[in-house]
Write an enzyme that holds these catalytic residues in place. Structure first.
Site, PDB file in Angstrom:
ATOM      1  N   ALA A  24      -3.326   0.834   9.978  1.00  0.00           N
ATOM      2  CA  ALA A  24      -4.791   0.810  10.121  1.00  0.00           C
ATOM      3  C   ALA A  24      -5.251   1.992  10.972  1.00  0.00           C
ATOM      4  O   ALA A  24      -6.263   2.631  10.673  1.00  0.00           O
ATOM      5  CB  ALA A  24      -5.233  -0.511  10.738  1.00  0.00           C
TER       6      ALA A  24
ATOM      7  N   LYS B 205       0.801  -1.234   0.000  1.00  0.00           N
ATOM      8  CA  LYS B 205       0.000   0.000   0.000  1.00  0.00           C
ATOM      9  C   LYS B 205       0.835   1.287   0.000  1.00  0.00           C
ATOM     10  O   LYS B 205       0.444   2.276  -0.605  1.00  0.00           O
ATOM     11  CB  LYS B 205      -0.923   0.035   1.224  1.00  0.00           C
ATOM     12  CG  LYS B 205      -2.076  -0.945   1.180  1.00  0.00           C
ATOM     13  CD  LYS B 205      -2.918  -0.746   2.426  1.00  0.00           C
ATOM     14  CE  LYS B 205      -4.115  -1.648   2.478  1.00  0.00           C
ATOM     15  NZ  LYS B 205      -5.037  -1.278   3.561  1.00  0.00           N
TER      16      LYS B 205
ATOM     17  N   ASP C 280     -10.147   3.244   3.050  1.00  0.00           N
ATOM     18  CA  ASP C 280     -10.257   2.629   4.382  1.00  0.00           C
ATOM     19  C   ASP C 280     -10.923   3.571   5.393  1.00  0.00           C
ATOM     20  O   ASP C 280     -11.693   3.126   6.242  1.00  0.00           O
ATOM     21  CB  ASP C 280      -8.866   2.233   4.901  1.00  0.00           C
ATOM     22  CG  ASP C 280      -8.337   0.988   4.203  1.00  0.00           C
ATOM     23  OD1 ASP C 280      -9.149   0.150   3.771  1.00  0.00           O
ATOM     24  OD2 ASP C 280      -7.101   0.853   4.094  1.00  0.00           O
TER      25      ASP C 280
HETATM   26  P1  ATR Z   1      -1.469  -2.347  10.655  1.00  0.00           P
HETATM   27  O1  ATR Z   1      -0.963  -1.780   9.358  1.00  0.00           O
HETATM   28  O2  ATR Z   1      -2.433  -3.483  10.502  1.00  0.00           O
HETATM   29  O3  ATR Z   1      -1.998  -1.288  11.556  1.00  0.00           O
HETATM   30  P2  ATR Z   1       1.058  -2.387  12.051  1.00  0.00           P
HETATM   31  O4  ATR Z   1       1.455  -1.163  11.319  1.00  0.00           O
HETATM   32  O5  ATR Z   1       2.016  -3.503  12.217  1.00  0.00           O
HETATM   33  O6  ATR Z   1      -0.211  -3.042  11.347  1.00  0.00           O
HETATM   34  O7  ATR Z   1       0.490  -1.939  13.496  1.00  0.00           O
HETATM   35  C1  ATR Z   1       0.101  -2.865  14.430  1.00  0.00           C
HETATM   36  C2  ATR Z   1      -0.419  -2.158  15.695  1.00  0.00           C
HETATM   37  O8  ATR Z   1      -0.699  -3.170  16.671  1.00  0.00           O
HETATM   38  C3  ATR Z   1       0.594  -1.221  16.329  1.00  0.00           C
HETATM   39  O9  ATR Z   1      -0.100  -0.197  17.006  1.00  0.00           O
HETATM   40  C4  ATR Z   1       1.297  -2.147  17.320  1.00  0.00           C
HETATM   41  O10 ATR Z   1       1.886  -1.466  18.406  1.00  0.00           O
HETATM   42  P3  ATR Z   1       3.410  -0.906  18.276  1.00  0.00           P
HETATM   43  O11 ATR Z   1       3.319   0.389  17.529  1.00  0.00           O
HETATM   44  O12 ATR Z   1       3.847  -0.744  19.687  1.00  0.00           O
HETATM   45  O13 ATR Z   1       4.187  -1.967  17.540  1.00  0.00           O
HETATM   46  C5  ATR Z   1       0.122  -2.944  17.819  1.00  0.00           C
HETATM   47  N1  ATR Z   1       0.571  -4.235  18.370  1.00  0.00           N
HETATM   48  C6  ATR Z   1       0.922  -5.337  17.688  1.00  0.00           C
HETATM   49  N2  ATR Z   1       1.303  -6.334  18.541  1.00  0.00           N
HETATM   50  C7  ATR Z   1       1.177  -5.816  19.797  1.00  0.00           C
HETATM   51  C8  ATR Z   1       1.402  -6.325  21.117  1.00  0.00           C
HETATM   52  N3  ATR Z   1       1.825  -7.592  21.323  1.00  0.00           N
HETATM   53  N4  ATR Z   1       1.143  -5.525  22.171  1.00  0.00           N
HETATM   54  C9  ATR Z   1       0.702  -4.244  21.988  1.00  0.00           C
HETATM   55  N5  ATR Z   1       0.476  -3.696  20.760  1.00  0.00           N
HETATM   56  C10 ATR Z   1       0.708  -4.472  19.687  1.00  0.00           C
END
Ligand code: ATR
Length: 289
Positions: free
Chosen positions: A137, A70, A107
């Protein structure tokens, strides 16, 4: 049945086999008896630019773009819609009459339309909104909320710095009389963020099948606040279950997937499609199989 004149669209991603988009657009093509096809396009990141630039030559009307392409799609398009520019990613591409790739992001509007359909009396602009997560997202969800008139947005994320960067780049947007403010919180401060909130949205991957649970306490959230999870596998996440048990209204995340698809379908095939219960069941059935 498609003819030699069929209009062509598809979804480019890697991997692509779990995408629900071919099933979704295929349902509408059938329902509206359109001479067209929507196909999964499994494109490795190394080949994305070549495949993407070939779309006009191949005669495509356009495509959806999904993970992980994207952001690169935004860089490669010849023309870009301002919302896609603000979100920093393109999920819908239209090939214009002069053969240009024009990028959109649907989105944000898909997210808002899902809330509107799932809870028609909800007014996003009358109170503070809490967003969990600061990834791609979250960016689209926050743009949708600011466009809908939210002026007080509380952003909760594990990595504070990422949330601060996101807040800095999106705050100040003004849809109504007041500019929006985005305040960043750690998960340890979530009670403070939830206190007085009107809406809570989970945009993290937590609670998704195969991911760790989203373990938060909702005690500080007003019972009238709407709770939405953009995770739709499972459809009834633990967050939505706990919210419903304490009396909060909820909207699940499947509708965001369905609503984000409408604008692309209309641009490529000329019909603005409906998001119905029958469609929801059709997609859920596909996810089971
Ligand atoms: P997407 O594009 O689907 O939003 P991403 O950019 O990887 O995917 O973002 C994932 C989100 O989930 C982020 O806010 C991430 O927090 P961080 O910015 O701290 O990485 C959050 N997230 C994923 N795994 C997590 C975990 N185990 N605990 C807390 N937050 C998590």
């Amino acid at each position: 049945m498609i003819s030699g004149k069929a209009r062509l669209a598809g979804v480019m991603g890697w991997p692509i086999q779990h995408s629900q988009s071919p099933r979704l657009h295929g349902y509408w093509l059938d329902r509206y008896e359109i001479d067209g096809a929507y196909v999964p396009l499994s494109v490795h990141p190394e080949n994305f630019e070549t495949a993407f630039r070939a779309l006009p030559t191949l005669g495509f009307a356009g495509v959806n773009i999904t993970v992980p392409h994207k952001e690169l799609a935004l860089k490669l398009v010849e023309r870009v819609d301002p919302t896609a520019q603000r979100i920093g990613a393109v999920n819908t591409v239209v090939i214009t009459d002069d053969g240009d790739l024009m990028g959109y992001n649907t989105d944000a509007i898909g997210f808002i339309e899902n809330l509107r359909q799932g809870y028609p009396t909800f007014k996003p602009d009358v109170g503070p909104a809490v967003v969990l997560g600061a990834g791609g997202a979250a960016r689209a969800v926050i743009c949708g909320l600011l466009d809908a008139g939210v002026v007080d947005l509380k952003l909760v994320n594990r990595t504070r710095e990422r949330a601060e960067t996101l807040a800095e780049s999106l705050a100040g947007f003004q849809a109504g009389p007041l500019p929006s403010a985005i305040t960043v919180f750690d998960f340890s401060e979530i009670d403070e963020a939830l206190d007085g909130a009107h809406l809570l949205v989970n945009t993290t991957s937590l609670g998704m099948d195969g991911k760790p649970p989203l373990d938060i306490c909702l005690d500080a959230l007003p019972k009238a606040a709407l709770v939405n999870d953009i995770v739709y596998a499972p459809l009834q996440t633990d967050l939505l279950k706990s919210a419903r048990e304490r009396g909060n209204p909820t909207v699940d995340g499947l509708g965001m997937l369905l609503h984000q698809a409408c604008a692309g379908f209309e641009k490529w095939f000329g019909v603005l499609p409906d998001v119905t219960d029958e469609l929801r069941h059709h997609i859920l059935k596909g996810m089971d199989g």
